[in-house]
Design a protein around this motif. Structure first.
Motif, mmCIF file in Angstrom:
data_model
loop_
_atom_site.group_PDB
_atom_site.id
_atom_site.type_symbol
_atom_site.label_atom_id
_atom_site.label_comp_id
_atom_site.label_asym_id
_atom_site.label_seq_id
_atom_site.Cartn_x
_atom_site.Cartn_y
_atom_site.Cartn_z
ATOM 1 N N ASN A 67 0.859 -1.034 0.036
ATOM 2 C CA ASN A 67 0.112 -0.021 -0.142
ATOM 3 C C ASN A 67 0.882 1.246 -0.029
ATOM 4 O O ASN A 67 2.266 1.017 0.256
ATOM 5 N N SER A 68 0.271 2.395 -0.078
ATOM 6 C CA SER A 68 1.146 3.633 -0.231
ATOM 7 C C SER A 68 0.786 4.400 1.242
ATOM 8 O O SER A 68 -0.217 4.296 1.475
ATOM 9 N N VAL A 69 1.815 5.286 1.648
ATOM 10 C CA VAL A 69 1.397 6.181 2.569
ATOM 11 C C VAL A 69 1.691 7.591 1.796
ATOM 12 O O VAL A 69 2.604 7.913 1.166
ATOM 13 N N LYS A 70 0.605 8.347 2.137
ATOM 14 C CA LYS A 70 0.609 9.554 1.396
ATOM 15 C C LYS A 70 0.859 10.875 2.452
ATOM 16 O O LYS A 70 0.186 10.811 3.673
ATOM 17 N N VAL A 71 1.673 11.706 1.980
ATOM 18 C CA VAL A 71 2.294 12.782 2.857
ATOM 19 C C VAL A 71 2.999 13.711 1.974
ATOM 20 O O VAL A 71 3.240 13.662 0.963
ATOM 21 N N TYR A 72 2.613 15.006 2.560
ATOM 22 C CA TYR A 72 3.251 16.028 2.007
ATOM 23 C C TYR A 72 4.851 16.419 2.351
ATOM 24 O O TYR A 72 5.161 16.210 3.562
ATOM 25 N N LEU A 73 5.607 16.428 1.385
ATOM 26 C CA LEU A 73 7.329 16.557 1.447
ATOM 27 C C LEU A 73 7.431 17.891 0.932
ATOM 28 O O LEU A 73 7.236 18.073 -0.427
ATOM 29 N N GLU A 74 8.203 18.505 1.574
ATOM 30 C CA GLU A 74 9.013 19.821 0.919
ATOM 31 C C GLU A 74 10.017 19.279 0.078
ATOM 32 O O GLU A 74 10.822 18.451 0.138
ATOM 33 N N LYS A 75 10.443 20.300 -0.865
ATOM 34 C CA LYS A 75 11.661 20.005 -1.703
ATOM 35 C C LYS A 75 13.110 19.967 -0.734
ATOM 36 O O LYS A 75 13.227 20.870 0.157
ATOM 37 N N GLY A 76 13.782 18.919 -1.299
ATOM 38 C CA GLY A 76 15.147 18.855 -0.567
ATOM 39 C C GLY A 76 15.195 17.463 -0.104
ATOM 40 O O GLY A 76 14.441 16.515 -0.294
ATOM 41 N N MET A 77 16.363 17.316 0.564
ATOM 42 C CA MET A 77 16.617 15.880 1.497
ATOM 43 C C MET A 77 15.810 15.535 2.471
ATOM 44 O O MET A 77 15.576 16.408 3.350
ATOM 45 N N HIS A 78 15.297 14.375 2.618
ATOM 46 C CA HIS A 78 14.627 13.940 3.792
ATOM 47 C C HIS A 78 15.202 12.548 4.247
ATOM 48 O O HIS A 78 15.725 11.673 3.269
ATOM 49 N N THR A 79 15.148 12.391 5.450
ATOM 50 C CA THR A 79 15.716 10.822 5.866
ATOM 51 C C THR A 79 14.245 10.279 6.660
ATOM 52 O O THR A 79 13.854 10.742 7.580
ATOM 53 N N LEU A 80 13.970 9.281 5.785
ATOM 54 C CA LEU A 80 12.838 8.473 6.198
ATOM 55 C C LEU A 80 13.252 7.197 7.009
ATOM 56 O O LEU A 80 14.326 6.665 6.703
ATOM 57 N N THR A 81 12.492 6.566 7.720
ATOM 58 C CA THR A 81 12.775 5.345 8.644
ATOM 59 C C THR A 81 11.774 4.431 8.502
ATOM 60 O O THR A 81 10.324 4.810 8.727
ATOM 61 N N LEU A 82 12.092 3.424 8.352
ATOM 62 C CA LEU A 82 10.925 2.294 8.397
ATOM 63 C C LEU A 82 11.170 1.372 9.704
ATOM 64 O O LEU A 82 12.344 0.833 9.761
ATOM 65 N N VAL A 83 10.052 1.374 10.515
ATOM 66 C CA VAL A 83 10.357 0.330 11.742
ATOM 67 C C VAL A 83 9.324 -0.501 12.234
ATOM 68 O O VAL A 83 8.240 -0.462 11.693
ATOM 69 N N LEU A 84 9.931 -1.386 12.683
ATOM 70 C CA LEU A 84 9.018 -2.470 13.136
ATOM 71 C C LEU A 84 8.764 -2.071 14.767
ATOM 72 O O LEU A 84 9.332 -2.364 15.504
ATOM 73 N N ASP A 85 7.324 -1.457 14.688
ATOM 74 C CA ASP A 85 6.988 -1.089 16.039
ATOM 75 C C ASP A 85 6.262 -2.223 16.795
ATOM 76 O O ASP A 85 5.866 -3.131 16.131
ATOM 77 N N THR A 86 6.312 -1.998 18.183
ATOM 78 C CA THR A 86 5.501 -2.905 18.803
ATOM 79 C C THR A 86 3.975 -3.086 18.349
ATOM 80 O O THR A 86 3.631 -4.225 18.299
ATOM 81 N N ALA A 87 3.310 -2.160 17.940
ATOM 82 C CA ALA A 87 2.196 -2.282 17.392
ATOM 83 C C ALA A 87 2.129 -3.142 16.098
ATOM 84 O O ALA A 87 1.045 -3.626 15.681
ATOM 85 N N ASN A 88 3.180 -3.253 15.385
ATOM 86 C CA ASN A 88 3.345 -3.825 14.163
ATOM 87 C C ASN A 88 3.552 -5.223 14.220
ATOM 88 O O ASN A 88 3.623 -5.927 13.147
#
Length: 895
Positions: free
Chosen positions: A850-871
């Motif tokens: 599935n996709s996650v929809k998010v507003y991103l500003e121009k430039g470099m971003h550091t995203l994180t993929l996390v296995l949370d407790t709820a996951n």
């Protein structure tokens, strides 16, 4: 001279109401397809008769046993998938006398016998050798490493497992997901020449679908409420349901789901408990519910598409069942125990399944968990996760209401307010996005990819739950019950039906759903719908002499559905519940028992329900008259309000006299229509086109989930400027709509950016195929459970973020190894990504999450993929997927 005894008998007969005498000789409910009288059911040449309160007989024979056609429809399957030819394109072969094998069939090329070939009845035990030429498929795999199916999927060498045959005539089955359980349907190539064969026996005597011809009570049911009326059929069906309930209790004091379904299943047991098992067998109900709780005190989602949770999320019906048990028993320990379990489970769901944009909850249709039976075939497991279904959302609404009510009783006022607000948010979302004022009922679900639209089919269980749980307002309640389409033998699971899909959820009536529809009808005060529902539940139970799981909507037969079971728990629970909760109108509340009886005019009578246990009280109840308004309520012979306090003890009598006022009402009885076939889109330049659909008079064009235009042509000129998802819906002369076509994405290259993950993470050493770039990476509980990745955004805007992935840890239809991760930026939660199973050990079978929809500003971003407790998924040990690349798609300019 007459004897004194004769005079007494004659005198007593004067006091028998005239309508009771008439009941035994005339129909009390009659439709074009069957009729019901006080003693039985008649349907065509078949009949069922109650000989007494404890004995039934039936001469019903399935029409499938009378004529098995010589014309066979079938297709082949690689790895148990519907992947040989396009939907509704099949092989057609006429198995005439003297023929023992098919021609050598080519995989992917349909065999079409002449339409003029005469259809005959197959003789018993007719053998047929089916022969299939797989040499072209195998040659492609050998020379280029994979075979490309009709829809563009690639099957690589290591993913090529087995070949099966599927079809419509037993022993064939269209249940592709479970072909691996049917060894006789596996095609074999023992000499390795590429020619696969199997020999099947058609019209086998052993496959005859039949039920008993008689039932007689054999178990002691004296411990349960005793029902008595002048309708012998009603008495007998009630007693048969009690006996089947006793049979459904396993040695470990849990409920068995059905004769053919061993074990406890979360949704089955929960819906059964709500209907009647909460108070009929509370200890067994508690044991069964606790069987579906894991060590982390979460409700188990034990079945569902792509590895169950969170592609399926209707486990929350457990909460409604647990609350019903508390209301029936007043057990404070149970209240505290179930409160914690429900709270934990909802907290996980708010992260994994709640949609902040719509206010609703994602996940597969409640109980309708057989993909193509209720969803378009283009929808992958991740798409089904993204759908927002009516029934599932009604369940989540009520789950939050239950948690709020429990919290109040336990003095957790902050929790009570929080979940009351969550419930209200879901309710607002349902009414905003799914209510169809022009139809007078709710849409089936929202579906799509990055943009969603409603499916205008009716979904019976969801419609009923919205009435029962109070999601629909008073005006909507009246519209839903009077305007939702009802078919000849009951309310079908969905309406209209899907073409080319065999009966199971599609084109089928499920008695337990009919029971919920009856409860909704009673709440709406719709007498016609209540009576129709009671008859629709009595008919199959009487003719089949058991509480079946389901039956075909268009002919009422038990034998035509893909899977069926006798002694089905939720069906028998509904049969019992109809007497208690509709006729006698018994309603359990947190601190009392109330009465809201509903007796249709056709069932007017004096009836009793004795030995009804409510907490520490035992009630003997008498009910007189008809209607849904109480004229007189007597408790132990004295006038009282129509309720029993939870602190009442001992034995008491209740007498209810109804007002005998009719309730003018109507229902929307409709033919068992099928919707048009779904279009399939192609694009050339700025023109999209699709095949002409039989019976379609027009087509609706949708852009990004919104109606754009209508046309009578099978092509349309589009704008190539901005990102857009186009879908087309076919409309027939009855204004019935097809499913929307698979979204056709139109996007300039600059709008889509991919990021290879092996550039930043250690590449997996597994030797799978079909990936892009240099390789792929693994994420599991022990490998890359959490990782960061840089994303360079070229222009500010709204983006859809998804991953190309593989998950070969299980089949597409069940098990529990759907991988789940949270997507974050600077520890801010952006959304949940799910990676459902795509096939057993099919690690070269790649698809998109599935996709996650998010507003991103121009430039470099550091995203994180996390296995949370709820996951945590339902497996606990395996939460693994392979990731090929991340895809960043600009879908708009503004938030």
């Amino acid at each position: 001279m007459k004897s004194p005894l004769f005079k007494i008998a004659l005198c007593l007969s004067c006091f028998i109401p005239a309508f009771i005498v008439a009941q035994n000789t005339t129909s009390i409910w009659k439709t074009a397809d069957y009729e019901m009288n006080a003693n039985g059911i008649k349907q065509g040449k078949f009949s069922a008769t109650a000989l007494s309160d404890t004995e039934l007989q039936s001469d019903y024979v399935s029409p499938q046993n009378e004529f098995v056609s010589s014309k066979l429809i079938f297709k082949f399957s690689i790895n148990g998938k519907d992947n040989e030819m396009k939907p509704n394109v099949n092989h057609a072969f006429n198995l005439t006398a003297g023929v023992t094998e098919t021609p050598l069939l080519q995989f992917g090329t349909p065999l079409n016998e002449k339409a003029s070939d005469k259809e005959l009845a197959l003789l018993p035990d007719t053998p047929l050798k089916i022969r299939l030429d797989m040499r072209e498929v195998l040659n492609q795999i050998k020379t280029i490493g994979y075979y490309t199916t009709f829809n563009g999927d690639k099957i690589f060498k290591q993913d090529f497992k087995k070949v099966y045959v599927a079809g419509a005539t037993a022993p064939l089955s269209w249940d592709f997901d479970n072909l691996h359980q049917r060894s006789e349907l596996e095609m074999k190539d023992p000499d390795g020449d590429g020619i696969y064969e199997t020999t099947l026996i058609f019209n086998a005597k052993k496959d005859k679908k039949q039920t008993d011809t008689s039932w007689k009570l054999t178990k002691n049911i004296a411990a349960f409420p005793a029902y008595k009326s002048n309708y012998v059929l009603s008495n007998a069906l009630y007693n048969m349901a009690l006996e089947e309930m006793e049979k459904a209790v396993e040695p470990d004091s849990t409920f068995r789901t059905g004769k053919e379904w061993a074990g406890v299943w979360t949704r089955d047991i929960s819906y059964s408990i709500i209907l009647s098992m909460a108070y009929m067998q509370p200890k067994v109900a508690m044991n069964s519910l606790m069987r579906k709780v894991n060590v982390n005190k979460r409700i188990i989602q034990d079945t569902g598409t792509g590895g169950a949770y969170p592609a399926s999320t209707d486990r929350m019906i457990w909460a409604v069942a647990a609350w019903e048990v508390y209301k029936a028993t007043g057990d404070k320990n149970w209240l505290e125990q179930s409160y914690t379990i429900i709270k934990n489970s909802i907290e996980d769901d708010t992260i994994n399944a709640y949609d902040d944009d719509t206010g609703m909850v994602r996940g597969e249709s409640s109980f309708l968990d057989w993909r193509e039976q209720t969803y378009p075939k283009w929808m992958q497991p991740a798409d089904i996760y993204e759908s927002e279904n009516l029934g599932t959302n009604a369940v989540h609404f009520q789950g939050n209401i239950v948690l709020s009510e429990m919290a109040k009783l336990l003095h957790h006022n902050d929790v009570a307010e929080k979940h009351k607000a969550l419930a209200e948010k879901i309710k607002i979302g349902i009414n905003k996005y799914l209510w169809m004022p022009e139809k007078g009922y709710y849409a089936q679900y929202l579906y799509g990819r990055n943009f969603k639209m409603p499916s205008p089919k009716a979904e019976a269980l969801g419609e009923a739950l919205c009435v029962i749980f109070g999601i629909a307002d008073a005006k909507q309640v009246q519209a839903i019950v009077s305007r939702t389409p009802v078919t000849a033998f009951g309310i079908s699971c969905i309406y209209p039906q899907i073409p080319g899909i065999p009966p199971y959820h599609n084109n089928a009536v499920w008695p337990f759903v009919q029971s919920y529809w009856a409860l909704a009808s009673a709440k709406a005060g719709n007498e016609t719908s209540v009576m129709e529902s009671l008859a629709a539940i009595a008919r199959p139970a009487a003719l089949f002499l058991t509480n079946k799981e389901n039956f075909v909507a268009d002919n009422g037969d038990f034998a035509g559905t893909q899977i069926n079971s006798s002694n089905m728990l939720w069906s028998l629970s509904g049969n019992i519940g109809m007497v208690h909760k509709v006729i006698f109108g018994i309603v359990f509340e947190a601190d009392k028992l109330t009465f809201k009886p509903f007796v249709p005019y056709e069932l007017k009578d004096i009836r009793t329900l004795n030995n009804f246990v409510y907490r520490n009280a035992i009630l003997d109840i008498t009910l007189e008259g008809f209607g849904n308004e109480i004229k007189t309520f007597l408790l132990d012979g004295k006038p009282a309000t129509a309720e029993i306090s939870s602190d009442m003890k001992g034995k008491h009598t209740v007498k209810i006299i109804l007002s005998n006022l009719p309730s003018p009402s109507s229902i929307n009885k409709m033919p068992d229509y099928f919707s048009p076939e779904m279009p399939s889109l192609i694009v050339k330049g700025n023109v999209i086109s699709w095949q002409k659909i039989d019976n379609a008079i027009a087509y609706k064009i949708f852009q990004n989930g919104q109606l754009l235009d209508k046309t009578m042509k099978n092509q349309y000129t589009i704008d190539l400027g901005n990102y857009a998802e186009y879908q087309v819906v076919a409309v027939d002369a009855n204004f019935l709509e097809s499913f929307a076509s698979a979204p056709l994405v139109i996007a300039a290259p600059k709008m889509v950016t991919t990021f290879e993950l092996e550039d930043i993470l250690l590449k997996s050493t597994q030797t799978y195929n079909g990936f892009s770039g240099k390789g792929f990476v693994e994420t599991s509980k022990t490998v890359n459970a959490t990782f960061d990745f840089p994303v360079n955004v070229s222009a500010s805007g709204m983006y859809a973020i998804d991953f190309r992935y593989a998950n070969g840890n299980g089949p597409t239809n069940t098990e529990n190894k759907c991988a789940i991760r949270s997507l974050k930026e600077k520890n801010q939660f952006l959304g949940t990504l799910v990676f459902p199973q795509r096939g057993v050990q099919e690690w070269s079978n790649w698809g998109f999450s599935n996709s996650v929809k998010v507003y991103l500003e121009k430039g470099m971003h550091t995203l994180t993929l996390v296995l949370d407790t709820a996951n945590e998924n339902m497996n606990g040990a395996i939460n693994q997927t392979m990731l090929d690349y991340l895809r960043l798609t600009k879908i708009g300019e503004k938030k």
